[in-house]
Enzyme design. Sequence first.
Site, short mmCIF file in Angstrom:
data_model
loop_
_atom_site.label_atom_id
_atom_site.label_comp_id
_atom_site.label_asym_id
_atom_site.label_seq_id
_atom_site.Cartn_x
_atom_site.Cartn_y
_atom_site.Cartn_z
N CYS A 142 0.87 -1.19 0.00
CA CYS A 142 0.00 0.00 0.00
C CYS A 142 0.90 1.23 0.00
O CYS A 142 1.58 1.50 1.00
CB CYS A 142 -0.89 -0.03 1.24
SG CYS A 142 -2.04 1.36 1.34
N CYS A 148 -4.36 6.15 -4.84
CA CYS A 148 -3.79 4.81 -4.67
C CYS A 148 -2.31 4.92 -5.07
O CYS A 148 -2.01 5.20 -6.25
CB CYS A 148 -4.52 3.81 -5.56
SG CYS A 148 -3.85 2.13 -5.52
#
Length: 263
Positions: free
Chosen positions: A71, A207
């Site tokens: 992430c 993202c």
Amino acid sequence: MRFTKMEGLGNDYIYVNCMEGEPEDLPTLAVRLSDRHFGVGADGLICIKPGRTGDFTMEMYNADGSRGAMCGNGIRCVGKYVYDRKLTRKTCLTIDTDAGPRGLELAVRGGKAEQVTVDMGQAILYPEVELEAMGEQYTVHQVGVGNPHAVIFCPDPEGVRLEELGPVLECHPNLRERSNVEFVSCQDGHDLHVRVWERGSGITLACGTGACAAFEAARRQGLCGSRAEARLPGGTLGLEWREGRIFMTGPARTVFEGEIEMG
Ligand SMILES: N[C@H](CCC[C@H](N)C(=O)O)C(=O)O
């Protein structure tokens, strides 16, 4: 249980200090806490644990409780978390993830980490895939950045019906695996306009791995050079390709500290 709410370009997670132990059933906890009405509200849950080979470990869960291997926005906040809380005084850190170790460089001001550069490693570009979804044909560039991404170039990402297309593409049988999905335009050879449907969390404001996947696909298509900026709804990430590796730079912010009943 104490937690910290943090965000990177509006991609927000609940961070739990698991240096001395962890709650039971993290996937269920991720679903419960991520709920924006009955829980704290977030795109998922991130646990900070002792390092295996690195300084610390990031263990990440999407809002649906599925495990994420890496992430980008989250790892920047992990760097901020451990520095600001004086779990380390190092500004160059290695964070272990399910996708392997990642190097971080923290830019500190007033004793707080504000900007973080992450060595996201080498992206992997798989063969293009042609597929049909909701009556339209798409050319998909599949890119691995520690997690899977399906990158689709289009003239106007803002005009895409992402809430309908996202879930269809995420689980499309023609893709290598359940994927994050990015719609991208790059008109000027530098700025990448990116909208994301995240595997396990749905539409997010940003993202980090998705921005890197879009950058890798655009660079390999000759749409941009070795430096670019990814402009996402939540803000902008700086991207650089250097000696085969992608370096991503962006902010990390603490929103609030909290405590939740575990009953
Ligand atoms: N949904 C992703 C994990 C979160 C990635 C994203 N929030 C980032 O900043 O990279 C997956 O399951 O692969």
